[in-house]
Scaffold this motif. Structure first.
Motif, PDB file in Angstrom:
ATOM      1  N   SER A 181      38.648  45.958  27.908  1.00 57.77           N
ATOM      2  CA  SER A 181      38.004  46.587  26.769  1.00 57.77           C
ATOM      3  C   SER A 181      37.521  45.458  26.235  1.00 57.77           C
ATOM      4  CB  SER A 181      39.446  46.509  26.162  1.00 57.77           C
ATOM      5  OG  SER A 181      39.156  46.257  24.711  1.00 57.77           O
ATOM      6  N   LEU A 182      36.140  44.738  25.529  1.00 57.25           N
ATOM      7  CA  LEU A 182      35.291  44.120  25.390  1.00 57.25           C
ATOM      8  C   LEU A 182      35.594  44.106  23.643  1.00 57.25           C
ATOM      9  CD1 LEU A 182      32.153  45.163  26.254  1.00 57.25           C
ATOM     10  CD2 LEU A 182      33.215  43.611  27.563  1.00 57.25           C
ATOM     11  N   PHE A 183      35.723  44.705  22.683  1.00 56.34           N
ATOM     12  CA  PHE A 183      36.023  44.450  21.098  1.00 56.34           C
ATOM     13  C   PHE A 183      36.476  45.337  20.587  1.00 56.34           C
ATOM     14  CE2 PHE A 183      33.097  40.506  21.118  1.00 56.34           C
ATOM     15  CZ  PHE A 183      32.290  40.503  21.333  1.00 56.34           C
ATOM     16  N   MET A 184      37.349  45.185  19.678  1.00 54.92           N
ATOM     17  CA  MET A 184      37.489  46.228  18.838  1.00 54.92           C
ATOM     18  C   MET A 184      37.797  45.616  17.843  1.00 54.92           C
ATOM     19  SD  MET A 184      42.005  47.410  17.784  1.00 54.92           S
ATOM     20  CE  MET A 184      42.682  46.695  17.206  1.00 54.92           C
ATOM     21  N   LEU A 185      36.841  46.427  16.465  1.00 54.74           N
ATOM     22  CA  LEU A 185      36.890  45.939  15.011  1.00 54.74           C
ATOM     23  C   LEU A 185      36.813  47.159  14.252  1.00 54.74           C
ATOM     24  CD1 LEU A 185      33.033  45.419  15.103  1.00 54.74           C
ATOM     25  CD2 LEU A 185      34.029  46.542  16.841  1.00 54.74           C
ATOM     26  N   SER A 186      37.061  47.134  12.847  1.00 54.67           N
ATOM     27  CA  SER A 186      36.670  47.124  11.874  1.00 54.67           C
ATOM     28  C   SER A 186      35.932  47.239  10.552  1.00 54.67           C
ATOM     29  CB  SER A 186      37.897  47.560  10.981  1.00 54.67           C
ATOM     30  OG  SER A 186      39.474  46.518  10.780  1.00 54.67           O
ATOM     31  N   SER A 187      36.057  46.512  10.760  1.00 52.56           N
ATOM     32  CA  SER A 187      34.221  45.555  10.037  1.00 52.56           C
ATOM     33  C   SER A 187      33.799  44.483  10.244  1.00 52.56           C
ATOM     34  CB  SER A 187      35.745  45.114   8.830  1.00 52.56           C
ATOM     35  OG  SER A 187      36.536  44.048   8.607  1.00 52.56           O
ATOM     36  N   LYS A 215      32.038  40.848  15.547  1.00 51.18           N
ATOM     37  CA  LYS A 215      32.988  39.520  16.321  1.00 51.18           C
ATOM     38  C   LYS A 215      31.944  39.574  17.280  1.00 51.18           C
ATOM     39  CE  LYS A 215      37.740  41.490  15.517  1.00 51.18           C
ATOM     40  NZ  LYS A 215      38.880  42.740  16.177  1.00 51.18           N
ATOM     41  N   LYS A 216      31.870  38.083  17.852  1.00 50.34           N
ATOM     42  CA  LYS A 216      31.482  37.424  19.247  1.00 50.34           C
ATOM     43  C   LYS A 216      32.156  36.575  20.030  1.00 50.34           C
ATOM     44  CE  LYS A 216      27.496  34.237  19.138  1.00 50.34           C
ATOM     45  NZ  LYS A 216      27.914  33.808  20.266  1.00 50.34           N
ATOM     46  N   HIS A 217      31.445  36.856  21.012  1.00 54.36           N
ATOM     47  CA  HIS A 217      32.393  36.453  21.924  1.00 54.36           C
ATOM     48  C   HIS A 217      31.275  36.232  23.553  1.00 54.36           C
ATOM     49  CE1 HIS A 217      34.618  36.362  26.079  1.00 54.36           C
ATOM     50  NE2 HIS A 217      35.694  35.714  25.407  1.00 54.36           N
ATOM     51  N   GLY A 218      31.245  34.910  23.422  1.00 54.69           N
ATOM     52  CA  GLY A 218      29.900  34.580  24.445  1.00 54.69           C
ATOM     53  C   GLY A 218      28.701  34.979  23.895  1.00 54.69           C
ATOM     54  N   ARG A 219      28.567  35.699  24.891  1.00 54.25           N
ATOM     55  CA  ARG A 219      27.068  36.352  24.909  1.00 54.25           C
ATOM     56  C   ARG A 219      26.852  38.159  24.520  1.00 54.25           C
ATOM     57  NH1 ARG A 219      24.883  37.655  28.835  1.00 54.25           N
ATOM     58  NH2 ARG A 219      26.162  37.588  30.274  1.00 54.25           N
ATOM     59  N   LEU A 220      27.948  38.285  24.103  1.00 55.16           N
ATOM     60  CA  LEU A 220      27.847  39.748  23.347  1.00 55.16           C
ATOM     61  C   LEU A 220      28.651  39.251  21.899  1.00 55.16           C
ATOM     62  CD1 LEU A 220      30.369  40.631  26.243  1.00 55.16           C
ATOM     63  CD2 LEU A 220      27.950  41.052  25.791  1.00 55.16           C
ATOM     64  N   ILE A 221      27.595  39.893  21.357  1.00 58.47           N
ATOM     65  CA  ILE A 221      28.112  40.399  19.743  1.00 58.47           C
ATOM     66  C   ILE A 221      28.552  42.430  19.279  1.00 58.47           C
ATOM     67  CG2 ILE A 221      27.104  39.820  17.735  1.00 58.47           C
ATOM     68  CD1 ILE A 221      25.473  37.790  19.456  1.00 58.47           C
ATOM     69  N   ALA A 222      29.704  42.729  18.746  1.00 57.87           N
ATOM     70  CA  ALA A 222      29.370  43.772  18.046  1.00 57.87           C
ATOM     71  C   ALA A 222      29.949  43.354  16.500  1.00 57.87           C
ATOM     72  CB  ALA A 222      30.786  44.618  18.532  1.00 57.87           C
ATOM     73  N   THR A 223      29.340  44.999  16.409  1.00 48.68           N
ATOM     74  CA  THR A 223      28.856  44.577  14.448  1.00 48.68           C
ATOM     75  C   THR A 223      29.196  45.730  14.098  1.00 48.68           C
ATOM     76  OG1 THR A 223      26.296  45.556  14.516  1.00 48.68           O
ATOM     77  CG2 THR A 223      27.210  43.124  14.392  1.00 48.68           C
ATOM     78  N   ILE A 224      29.414  46.597  12.944  1.00 53.03           N
ATOM     79  CA  ILE A 224      30.074  47.992  12.164  1.00 53.03           C
ATOM     80  C   ILE A 224      29.902  47.941  10.759  1.00 53.03           C
ATOM     81  CG2 ILE A 224      32.214  46.770  11.614  1.00 53.03           C
ATOM     82  CD1 ILE A 224      32.915  50.169  12.667  1.00 53.03           C
ATOM     83  N   ASN A 225      28.843  48.979  10.909  1.00 59.43           N
ATOM     84  CA  ASN A 225      28.787  49.215   8.984  1.00 59.43           C
ATOM     85  C   ASN A 225      29.298  50.403   8.608  1.00 59.43           C
ATOM     86  OD1 ASN A 225      27.745  50.405   6.818  1.00 59.43           O
ATOM     87  ND2 ASN A 225      25.648  49.166   7.667  1.00 59.43           N
TER      88      ASN A 225
END
Lengths: 114, 108
Positions: free
Chosen positions: B45-51, B54-64
């Motif tokens: 599991s890399l990320f869990m997000l609802s809004s 989120k950033k972890h190292g070289r990984l970024i997750a966004t949600i719209n």
């Protein structure tokens, strides 16, 4: 280290035979899940359990059975009624079912037909 | 119907490139997950997000939330990032609905 252990890594089934896939977790998670993965498809839920001695069918439960006698263990039996069992099977666990929590996955078992 | 779609299905890039993987979903969700599946099959599991983001190292997750869309970005990609990236959504319950995955290959 805490985690989920699936065994065996590879499993072969003969026609008409039942086989059981093992899943053990030491993360103290209440919820456990079994998924099936086929090429080109997303993971599909077979069965899940929210507490000991209770489990519910997922989207593709036909031909499978499970038990949850201990919190740590959630074995999956692929019965002879499952006509297309060749797939990759993943077990997962998580805290507090009903809330949004990340699921922790095992390394999977690849089942093939002899 | 609860659906999750990912694009592209396959992505090949040179080492160092900026990577974007997209995920769209059909109706409102309570959470969106990004997972990484290694060549051996294990999933992390890399990320869990609802809004937001989120950033972890070289990984970024966004949600719209309004557009029902999420992206996973990898900066300064490396061959060890080669894996299948899977998007999954909670549609208001504890069960996850999974996308079919994006196979990423980073060439040295």
């Amino acid at each position: 280290d805490g985690g989920i252990t699936q065994s065996p890594k590879y499993l072969f089934r003969k026609e008409g035979q039942n086989v059981t896939l093992s899943c053990e977790q030491n993360l103290n998670h209440d919820a456990m899940y079994w998924y099936r993965q086929d090429p080109g498809q997303g993971l599909r839920l077979i069965y899940y359990s929210q507490i000991v001695n209770d489990f519910q069918k997922g989207d593709i439960a036909e031909g499978y059975s499970v038990s949850r006698e201990k919190k740590e263990s959630f074995p999956l039996t692929v019965t002879s009624a499952q006509k297309n069992p060749t797939a990759f099977y993943l077990c997962a666990s998580g805290f507090r079912p009903g809330l949004n929590q990340p699921q922790h996955f095992g390394d999977g078992t690849r089942l093939s037909i002899l | 119907k609860n659906e999750v779609e990912q694009s592209p299905q396959n992505l090949t890039a040179q080492e160092g490139e900026f990577i974007t993987i997209n995920c769209s979903y059909s109706v409102g969700i309570s959470a969106l997950h990004w997972l990484q599946q290694h060549p051996g099959g294990g999933i992390v599991s890399l990320f869990m997000l609802s809004s937001g983001k989120k950033k972890h190292g070289r990984l970024i997750a966004t949600i719209n939330i309004q557009e029902k869309h999420s992206s996973l970005h990898i900066t300064a990609s490396h061959p060890r990032d080669s894996a299948v990236y899977i998007c999954a959504a909670n549609f208001g319950n504890e069960k996850l609905t999974f996308g079919t995955g994006t196979r990423l290959t980073i060439i040295p």
